[in-house]
Design a protein around this motif. Structure first.
Motif, PDB file in Angstrom:
ATOM      1  N   TYR A 112       0.814  -1.120   0.271  1.00 24.25           N
ATOM      2  CA  TYR A 112      -0.165  -0.158   0.114  1.00 24.25           C
ATOM      3  C   TYR A 112       0.800   1.164  -0.013  1.00 24.25           C
ATOM      4  CZ  TYR A 112      -3.911  -3.060   1.325  1.00 24.25           C
ATOM      5  OH  TYR A 112      -4.947  -4.001   1.400  1.00 24.25           O
ATOM      6  N   ALA A 113       1.895   1.319   0.681  1.00 23.16           N
ATOM      7  CA  ALA A 113       2.903   2.469   0.894  1.00 23.16           C
ATOM      8  C   ALA A 113       3.521   2.550  -0.551  1.00 23.16           C
ATOM      9  CB  ALA A 113       3.820   2.445   1.818  1.00 23.16           C
ATOM     10  N   ALA A 114       3.863   1.634  -1.144  1.00 28.20           N
ATOM     11  CA  ALA A 114       4.487   1.732  -2.548  1.00 28.20           C
ATOM     12  C   ALA A 114       3.472   2.603  -3.605  1.00 28.20           C
ATOM     13  CB  ALA A 114       5.140   0.714  -3.024  1.00 28.20           C
ATOM     14  N   GLU A 115       2.075   2.062  -3.361  1.00 28.64           N
ATOM     15  CA  GLU A 115       0.950   2.315  -4.378  1.00 28.64           C
ATOM     16  C   GLU A 115       0.867   3.730  -4.052  1.00 28.64           C
ATOM     17  OE1 GLU A 115      -3.542   0.751  -5.003  1.00 28.64           O
ATOM     18  OE2 GLU A 115      -2.010  -0.684  -4.539  1.00 28.64           O
ATOM     19  N   ALA A 116       0.721   4.310  -2.948  1.00 30.26           N
ATOM     20  CA  ALA A 116       0.142   5.465  -2.505  1.00 30.26           C
ATOM     21  C   ALA A 116       1.377   6.567  -2.976  1.00 30.26           C
ATOM     22  CB  ALA A 116      -0.102   5.763  -1.073  1.00 30.26           C
ATOM     23  N   LEU A 117       2.709   6.158  -2.476  1.00 27.75           N
ATOM     24  CA  LEU A 117       3.725   7.058  -2.689  1.00 27.75           C
ATOM     25  C   LEU A 117       3.816   7.269  -4.491  1.00 27.75           C
ATOM     26  CD1 LEU A 117       6.218   6.339  -0.264  1.00 27.75           C
ATOM     27  CD2 LEU A 117       5.390   8.547  -0.761  1.00 27.75           C
ATOM     28  N   THR A 118       3.628   6.344  -5.012  1.00 26.03           N
ATOM     29  CA  THR A 118       3.842   6.178  -6.421  1.00 26.03           C
ATOM     30  C   THR A 118       2.901   7.296  -7.050  1.00 26.03           C
ATOM     31  OG1 THR A 118       4.482   3.999  -6.696  1.00 26.03           O
ATOM     32  CG2 THR A 118       3.724   4.834  -8.634  1.00 26.03           C
ATOM     33  N   GLU A 119       1.680   7.199  -6.618  1.00 29.85           N
ATOM     34  CA  GLU A 119       0.720   8.264  -7.017  1.00 29.85           C
ATOM     35  C   GLU A 119       1.275   9.807  -6.654  1.00 29.85           C
ATOM     36  OE1 GLU A 119      -2.520  10.052  -9.073  1.00 29.85           O
ATOM     37  OE2 GLU A 119      -1.504   7.974  -9.560  1.00 29.85           O
ATOM     38  N   LEU A 120       1.598  10.025  -5.358  1.00 28.80           N
ATOM     39  CA  LEU A 120       2.020  11.409  -4.850  1.00 28.80           C
ATOM     40  C   LEU A 120       3.028  11.744  -5.648  1.00 28.80           C
ATOM     41  CD1 LEU A 120       1.460  13.285  -2.664  1.00 28.80           C
ATOM     42  CD2 LEU A 120       3.265  12.034  -1.364  1.00 28.80           C
ATOM     43  N   MET A 121       4.253  10.677  -5.865  1.00 27.96           N
ATOM     44  CA  MET A 121       5.284  11.348  -6.960  1.00 27.96           C
ATOM     45  C   MET A 121       4.950  11.677  -8.299  1.00 27.96           C
ATOM     46  SD  MET A 121       7.972   8.810  -5.265  1.00 27.96           S
ATOM     47  CE  MET A 121       9.489   9.478  -5.914  1.00 27.96           C
ATOM     48  N   ARG A 122       3.900  10.915  -8.929  1.00 24.10           N
ATOM     49  CA  ARG A 122       3.417  11.204 -10.146  1.00 24.10           C
ATOM     50  C   ARG A 122       2.837  12.762  -9.904  1.00 24.10           C
ATOM     51  NH1 ARG A 122      -0.784  12.554 -12.718  1.00 24.10           N
ATOM     52  NH2 ARG A 122      -2.226  11.997 -10.687  1.00 24.10           N
ATOM     53  N   LEU A 123       1.840  13.036  -8.990  1.00 25.95           N
ATOM     54  CA  LEU A 123       1.241  14.204  -9.017  1.00 25.95           C
ATOM     55  C   LEU A 123       2.420  15.399  -8.489  1.00 25.95           C
ATOM     56  CD1 LEU A 123      -1.399  13.632  -6.025  1.00 25.95           C
ATOM     57  CD2 LEU A 123      -1.731  14.501  -8.488  1.00 25.95           C
ATOM     58  N   GLY A 124       3.482  15.189  -8.008  1.00 34.06           N
ATOM     59  CA  GLY A 124       4.634  16.072  -7.497  1.00 34.06           C
ATOM     60  C   GLY A 124       5.179  16.458  -8.881  1.00 34.06           C
TER      61      GLY A 124
END
Length: 185
Positions: A112-124
């Motif tokens: 879950y952490a990798a899934e969430a951070l991947t999306e956050l980094m995409r946003l950034g």
């Protein structure tokens, strides 16, 4: 400027703004010993958790450097709040952002952490146009260091005894990735 369109859905998660109704689950994350041992300060009281949550409720967009985007991590399957995801827009001129995540230990180790951070980094990188994103962790937090490495961040620093937390000197690791590296992964 970054104004995400909420909710953001991934395969298993819903990323959304925090609400005052999240207090019980939010407090459970930030008082769990497996989470607090790697954080600054003492475990929060319910009142302190409520004050922090009130700040996070306001963090729905980034309009200028210095602000922090705060995102609740919820399971699609159950609707349960399992964690806290943040992106701080550190520097507008250099285009730096800092990412952080806190998950309830019951949900760690499931990707879950990798899934969430991947999306956050995409946003950034894609929506805010950051040049570089970084994350920091206690050097003893093997899971966080491994997560950052798995996402393509490289270790840039091992800061020896740079923080004194609860009477103990702690080492800190700093990981980072550039936008060009992110796009190549």
């Amino acid at each position: 400027m970054l104004q995400p369109t909420y909710p953001i859905k991934t395969a298993r998660l819903i990323l959304r703004p925090f609400t005052p109704d999240d207090l019980a689950a939010f407090h459970a994350v930030y008082t769990h010993p497996d989470v607090t041992r790697f954080l600054d300060g003492e475990p929060r009281t319910r009142t302190e958790s409520a004050a922090l949550l009130a700040t996070k409720v306001q963090g729905t967009a980034l309009t200028r450097p210095g602000q922090t985007l705060a995102i609740a991590i919820e399971l699609v399957e159950t609707g349960e709040l399992i964690g806290d995801l943040t992106l701080q827009w550190v520097d507008g001129e250099a285009g730096n952002g800092e990412v952080a995540i806190a998950l309830h230990p019951r949900h760690q180790g499931s990707g879950y952490a990798a899934e969430a951070l991947t999306e956050l980094m995409r946003l950034g990188f894609e929506d805010l146009g950051l040049h570089r994103m970084f994350g920091r962790c206690d050097a003893r937090n093997v899971a966080s260091a491994s997560l950052m490495e798995a996402l393509g961040l490289r270790r840039e620093a091992h800061l020896r005894e740079n923080e004194r937390i609860r009477g103990e000197w702690r080492d800190e690791l700093v990981y980072a990735i550039l936008a060009t590296e992110w796009r190549r992964r």
